[in-house]
Enzyme design. Structure first.
Site, PDB file in Angstrom:
ATOM      1  N   GLY A 191      -8.368  -6.768   0.835  1.00  7.15           N
ATOM      2  CA  GLY A 191      -7.985  -8.172   0.625  1.00  7.15           C
ATOM      3  C   GLY A 191      -8.873  -8.847  -0.397  1.00  7.15           C
ATOM      4  N   GLY A 211      -5.519 -12.043   4.731  1.00  7.13           N
ATOM      5  CA  GLY A 211      -5.319 -13.489   4.697  1.00  7.13           C
ATOM      6  C   GLY A 211      -4.453 -13.879   3.520  1.00  7.13           C
ATOM      7  N   GLU A 227      -0.875  -7.424  15.000  1.00  2.00           N
ATOM      8  CA  GLU A 227       0.583  -7.516  15.050  1.00  2.00           C
ATOM      9  C   GLU A 227       1.060  -7.317  16.495  1.00  2.00           C
ATOM     10  OE1 GLU A 227       2.465  -7.785  12.200  1.00  2.00           O
ATOM     11  OE2 GLU A 227       0.870  -7.487  10.734  1.00  2.00           O
ATOM     12  N   GLY A 235      -3.842 -13.956  16.285  1.00  5.67           N
ATOM     13  CA  GLY A 235      -3.110 -13.657  15.057  1.00  5.67           C
ATOM     14  C   GLY A 235      -3.771 -12.584  14.210  1.00  5.67           C
ATOM     15  N   GLU A 264      -5.844  -4.511  -6.748  1.00  2.78           N
ATOM     16  CA  GLU A 264      -7.073  -4.907  -6.061  1.00  2.78           C
ATOM     17  C   GLU A 264      -6.805  -5.349  -4.626  1.00  2.78           C
ATOM     18  OE1 GLU A 264     -10.472  -4.983  -7.101  1.00  2.78           O
ATOM     19  OE2 GLU A 264     -10.664  -5.362  -4.964  1.00  2.78           O
ATOM     20  N   LYS A 310       0.804  -1.225   0.000  1.00  2.00           N
ATOM     21  CA  LYS A 310       0.000   0.000   0.000  1.00  2.00           C
ATOM     22  C   LYS A 310       0.835   1.272   0.000  1.00  2.00           C
ATOM     23  CE  LYS A 310      -2.188  -1.523   3.676  1.00  2.00           C
ATOM     24  NZ  LYS A 310      -1.901  -2.968   3.641  1.00  2.00           N
ATOM     25  N   LYS A 313      -5.612   2.933   2.836  1.00  2.00           N
ATOM     26  CA  LYS A 313      -6.628   2.369   1.940  1.00  2.00           C
ATOM     27  C   LYS A 313      -7.551   3.461   1.406  1.00  2.00           C
ATOM     28  CE  LYS A 313      -6.176  -2.144   3.993  1.00  2.00           C
ATOM     29  NZ  LYS A 313      -6.542  -2.993   5.146  1.00  2.00           N
ATOM     30  N   VAL A 357      -6.536  -2.969  -1.075  1.00  2.00           N
ATOM     31  CA  VAL A 357      -7.656  -2.517  -0.243  1.00  2.00           C
ATOM     32  C   VAL A 357      -8.636  -3.674  -0.076  1.00  2.00           C
ATOM     33  CG1 VAL A 357      -9.564  -0.876   0.023  1.00  2.00           C
ATOM     34  CG2 VAL A 357      -7.474  -0.171  -1.156  1.00  2.00           C
TER      35      VAL A 357
END
Lengths: 335, 335
Positions: free
Chosen positions: B151, B313, B206, B203, B146, B122, B221, B149
């Site tokens: 996922g 993911g 962070e 998870g 794509e 990003k 984003k 932003v």
């Protein structure tokens, strides 16, 4: 880019209005001016070798109920198309799921004569998709139909373009705003007849609501998704269809006790092709109330993706046609 | 089609895995085999003039934490790209919103050398979008992003392609799953610190959650959407940003009394560029709980359109990259 507009009802007029209102933007996005070579309604037509005057066409229709001064007489849409020079047929005529009606003949003729086609008429797609796709390929034409499912809710191009990288396992959705409005009102305790009458008064339901209420409209959308997104070769007759006419107040009340609602769900996958009222837990994406359409797209690697939007409407469906037209222009331009 | 993969973390590995698992499907959709000319991680690289063996690259990484046997030494990604022949750079390196970092340099170099680029990084897009778009145009290259932003939630290509026929008035959305998970858990009475700890254990967050929690991720984003969907020319610094670190248990409880929730909303329009916690009525599309992303797209003629999907993911973001790769192949094929 020259367009031939078959059908001048709500959606056809809405599309022409949109081209007037958004003229500059469309010229920019399409890369050239979009003009109409001919427009046909059920009894008259208006064709002009230079271009149809949109203001006149819309004005005629508003004041006389007819688009043109030329009566069709015995002329078919094909007869009129034959006399016009154009690039893209936009088919917005009435849906006929018995034999596809004139719309199917129009689309076939256009593809055979090298025209690109945009249709929001569901009948031809629900009855003869495989042949139309083949015709388009054989003649190097583009066939698009975003507005045929979900109106302004993006679904077909979303699945085939934006989600090209995933395998779509199933699509379940609410594809008929009339049924969903009726079922939503039944959640508030109204009996079906009363909810339906209300929907008719608000203009959400037709005078003869059979096509919507018995699930046939949803079924034709499910067929279109099966053919276009799943690459299946099915027709209207292959869908297992149950509408909402047998949904009772008691059933809705019992569902509510379990924190559920009843919704008319269309489902399509590689093995399923079904329209039926289903129990949906409140809060689930498919428990949506009101006239919106929604689709829950299950994918292999991207999990579930949900999309919601207005399933019908004059400007809404016109916008879907316009997106298809822009896509055709882009594809033709880069070719 | 030869790909150069910059960055071999979660997303980079996920993409390579996807190309292995879906080899046949991808070959069909792209029209030719997709192979890797080179792969770079933070300390090593693996390049092969014929093709990188994906099994070896993934195996190396799993067993040694390094993709290749060649240490990068002083070599930049650009040095390594210079030695490879390829068509598309896929940039999945770490996001840096201070100066764009190596990712920005890589993308610039690739575009200047006639390569198409897909980035989920990003930073470069949030800092230097206008120049990158210009570079791509000047060199006849395609730049797609794509996955940067939302996922797996389709948004950029949805707005620019599927919704090409409408004017988008505004986009409001939940673009950060970490914040949304934390706020959703606070709805159940947890204090922020505890909700955050839980998110870290699962998870979703962070070890240093600042970038997410302070709204910077959402801000980048929002900038990408402003530039790519609204055609604006803004950077990260132009966004008015407030994160969720000051959202208290009391505020959440007070909202609940009014039947509202607090959600971190990014909003972009022709005049707005904002990230802030907002009160959202329960049941509203933006009141979503959990880690999903959602966007509410307000349009001129099609009303509101909502889309929801997994915002992050490994496989999910890989799928977004793959959709972009297929789009590039289709565009190149028809050109």
């Amino acid at each position: 880019m020259k367009v031939f507009l078959s059908g001048f009802g709500n959606v056809g007029q809405g599309f022409m209005e949109t081209t007037v209102i958004k003229k500059d933007l469309i010229t920019k996005l399409v890369g050239e001016e979009v003009t109409f070579a001919g427009v046909v309604d059920s009894t008259t037509y208006y064709a002009d070798p230079r271009e149809v005057c949109s203001f006149c066409a819309l004005g005629n229709k508003a004041s006389t109920g007819k688009v043109g001064h030329s009566a069709r007489g015995g002329k078919s849409v094909i007869d009129i198309m034959s006399e016009c020079e154009f690039d893209v047929l936009i088919e917005t005529g009435p849906t006929n799921v018995d034999d596809g009606g004139e719309g199917l003949a129009n689309i076939r003729w256009a593809l055979e004569h090298g025209k690109d086609v945009i249709t929001v008429n569901k009948g031809p797609l629900a009855l003869d998709f495989a042949n139309l796709r083949k015709l388009a390929e054989e003649h190097g034409c583009i066939l698009r139909y975003e507005g045929s499912v979900g109106g302004a809710m993006p679904i077909i191009n979303l699945c085939n373009d934006s989600l090209a990288g995933v395998r779509i396992k199933s699509i379940q959705g609410i594809f008929n705003g009339t049924c969903n409005y009726v079922l939503s009102r039944m959640d508030s305790g109204l009996p079906l007849e009363q909810a339906l009458k209300e929907a008719q008064q608000l203009g959400y339901a037709e005078t003869d609501p059979t096509y919507d209420i018995e699930g046939y409209d949803t079924a034709s959308k499910v067929v279109i998704l099966a053919n276009s997104v799943f690459g299946r070769d099915v027709t209207f007759k292959d869908v297992s269809v149950c509408g909402i006419s047998s949904v009772t107040e008691e059933a809705v009340a019992m569902a509510a006790e379990e924190n559920m609602v009843i919704r008319l769900i269309g489902e399509v996958s590689n093995t399923k092709l079904e329209v039926s009222p289903r129990l949906i837990p409140k809060g689930h994406p498919l428990s949506l109330s009101g006239t919106l359409n929604t689709a829950l797209i299950e994918t292999d690697f991207s999990g579930p993706i949900t999309v919601t939007g207005r399933g019908a409407g004059r400007k809404e469906t016109a916008s879907a046609i316009l997106s298809d037209l822009i896509a055709i222009a882009r594809q033709r331009k880069s070719a």
